[in-house]
Scaffold this motif. Sequence first.
Motif, mmCIF file in Angstrom:
data_model
loop_
_atom_site.group_PDB
_atom_site.id
_atom_site.type_symbol
_atom_site.label_atom_id
_atom_site.label_comp_id
_atom_site.label_asym_id
_atom_site.label_seq_id
_atom_site.Cartn_x
_atom_site.Cartn_y
_atom_site.Cartn_z
ATOM 1 N N ALA A 171 -80.986 36.909 0.041
ATOM 2 C CA ALA A 171 -79.864 37.828 -0.164
ATOM 3 C C ALA A 171 -80.009 39.064 0.723
ATOM 4 O O ALA A 171 -79.023 39.555 1.282
ATOM 5 N N TRP A 172 -81.222 39.568 0.849
ATOM 6 C CA TRP A 172 -81.445 40.746 1.692
ATOM 7 C C TRP A 172 -81.125 40.418 3.150
ATOM 8 O O TRP A 172 -80.480 41.219 3.836
ATOM 9 N N CYS A 173 -81.559 39.267 3.624
ATOM 10 C CA CYS A 173 -81.303 38.881 5.012
ATOM 11 C C CYS A 173 -79.806 38.764 5.292
ATOM 12 O O CYS A 173 -79.319 39.212 6.344
ATOM 13 N N GLN A 174 -79.088 38.184 4.371
ATOM 14 C CA GLN A 174 -77.652 38.022 4.567
ATOM 15 C C GLN A 174 -76.959 39.386 4.633
ATOM 16 O O GLN A 174 -76.091 39.612 5.478
ATOM 17 N N GLU A 175 -77.350 40.310 3.745
ATOM 18 C CA GLU A 175 -76.760 41.650 3.755
ATOM 19 C C GLU A 175 -77.184 42.410 5.006
ATOM 20 O O GLU A 175 -76.381 43.115 5.623
ATOM 21 N N ALA A 176 -78.461 42.277 5.406
ATOM 22 C CA ALA A 176 -78.940 42.957 6.608
ATOM 23 C C ALA A 176 -78.211 42.451 7.844
ATOM 24 O O ALA A 176 -77.912 43.224 8.766
ATOM 25 N N ALA A 177 -77.893 41.168 7.887
ATOM 26 C CA ALA A 177 -77.156 40.615 9.022
ATOM 27 C C ALA A 177 -75.737 41.173 9.073
ATOM 28 O O ALA A 177 -75.205 41.467 10.153
ATOM 29 N N ARG A 178 -75.115 41.329 7.919
ATOM 30 C CA ARG A 178 -73.763 41.899 7.877
ATOM 31 C C ARG A 178 -73.761 43.326 8.406
ATOM 32 O O ARG A 178 -72.768 43.783 8.987
ATOM 33 N N ARG A 179 -74.864 44.032 8.215
ATOM 34 C CA ARG A 179 -74.953 45.425 8.652
ATOM 35 C C ARG A 179 -75.548 45.564 10.050
ATOM 36 O O ARG A 179 -75.769 46.676 10.522
ATOM 37 N N ARG A 187 -78.543 44.689 11.012
ATOM 38 C CA ARG A 187 -79.987 44.958 11.003
ATOM 39 C C ARG A 187 -80.805 43.704 11.301
ATOM 40 O O ARG A 187 -81.988 43.784 11.586
ATOM 41 N N LEU A 188 -80.174 42.545 11.225
ATOM 42 C CA LEU A 188 -80.779 41.269 11.585
ATOM 43 C C LEU A 188 -79.737 40.447 12.318
ATOM 44 O O LEU A 188 -78.521 40.702 12.192
ATOM 45 N N VAL A 189 -80.189 39.436 13.041
ATOM 46 C CA VAL A 189 -79.262 38.477 13.644
ATOM 47 C C VAL A 189 -79.726 37.074 13.277
ATOM 48 O O VAL A 189 -80.920 36.794 13.198
ATOM 49 N N ALA A 190 -78.768 36.208 13.025
ATOM 50 C CA ALA A 190 -79.083 34.807 12.751
ATOM 51 C C ALA A 190 -79.409 34.105 14.067
ATOM 52 O O ALA A 190 -78.731 34.317 15.081
ATOM 53 N N VAL A 191 -80.441 33.272 14.046
ATOM 54 C CA VAL A 191 -80.855 32.540 15.238
ATOM 55 C C VAL A 191 -81.257 31.125 14.846
ATOM 56 O O VAL A 191 -81.442 30.815 13.664
ATOM 57 N N GLU A 192 -81.384 30.271 15.861
ATOM 58 C CA GLU A 192 -81.960 28.938 15.694
ATOM 59 C C GLU A 192 -83.251 28.908 16.500
ATOM 60 O O GLU A 192 -83.269 29.299 17.674
ATOM 61 N N VAL A 193 -84.342 28.461 15.887
ATOM 62 C CA VAL A 193 -85.645 28.463 16.545
ATOM 63 C C VAL A 193 -86.090 27.027 16.773
ATOM 64 O O VAL A 193 -86.121 26.219 15.838
#
Length: 403
Positions: free
Chosen positions: A244-252, A254-260
Amino acid sequence: MPPTLPARDARRLLMHAQGLLDDPGRRAGPAALERLIDRLGFVQLDSINVVDRGHHLTLGARLHGYRPRHLETLHEQRRSLFEHWTHDASAIPSRFYPHWKPRFRRFQTSPRYRRWLVQRMGPEPEKLIRHVKRRLSREGPLMSRDFETAKTGGQTAWWGWTPHKTALEYLWHTGAATITGRRNFHKVYDLADRVHPELCAARCPGPRQQIEWACSSAIERLGVATHGEIAAYWKDIAPADARAWCQEAARRGRLVAVEVEDADGGVRRSAWAVPDWETRLRRAPMAPEGLRVLGPFDPVIRDRQRLKRRFDFDYRFEAFVPAPKRVFGYYVLPLLDGERFVGRIDPKLHREEERLEVKRVHWESGVRPDRKRLRALEDALGVVAERVGARRIDLPASPSRAR
């Protein structure tokens, strides 16, 4: 579509965050060590001393001039570190102490921990705990051997702990006591509010604050990670809370979704990266030349699945594996060459002889043990030997290949 990170980039982000791209030959001392541990977040402590304790191997791989007395200075004199639990007993920057208060409370209220106490101390553990706490209050720092009680047998024994040792551990786990130092790796306990009065008086963070700290500090020390890896870094919050924190941080932003990508060319995995990951990659130095011996509980090594995905290195610490089932040795240690794990060794320190013996060297498939690499291995072992007081290094005549 999320950007794709090759395994090499994900690997470099992790190594940079974990201090493995910095020059290990830089000036060492308590100040440099304090900066390093703050960067790592914690250093897992290890009681096994076949060559050197695991925490000394972790720190020595990043600072070749590191000496155990530097760690003692920070912990026992400057009090800039405290000892408590992450995945295991660890040395942790004291500025993080308030974030251990939720753990203290969980230990105090855990029914499972209550059962643990009753099994080892009888139906009224509180009486003995109060007695032990009074003695700490009156007498100051004490070790378990300062309490004259016989070891109990059967179910009440825990690694040979006496009831008083169990009481001391309870006080430590719940924050009433702290570890002021170690003598031959045996803990010295004292009341926490006497050793860390300002830290004990600090406010306990609420649930949202704790999740924010745990996730934001973890991703800074990983560079790119899944939400499960973020939750596991401190082993303090639930994976669902990290997600949940990652999803909210991405909306703001503060994080980006990536494929590794996996190092072996396998599947891509969804993950989260710091938003400036490309800039960090450009600015990250190249890995130092030469081999380094890493410890079995190094933060880059500890997560075996991530190690396999990032480095295509399959490592198992075999000290807890029955001897007939061991493949590489009792205290097998990985060998890092730049950004690649190229082998592992099975070493033993003969202290009375001041001799470091390497029983076996196992090179990874495709790695040639040519003269340059063997010379680099001798140099890496020389760093360890100097720290542990070995004057002689014995290598096997014929190194073998990894299976």
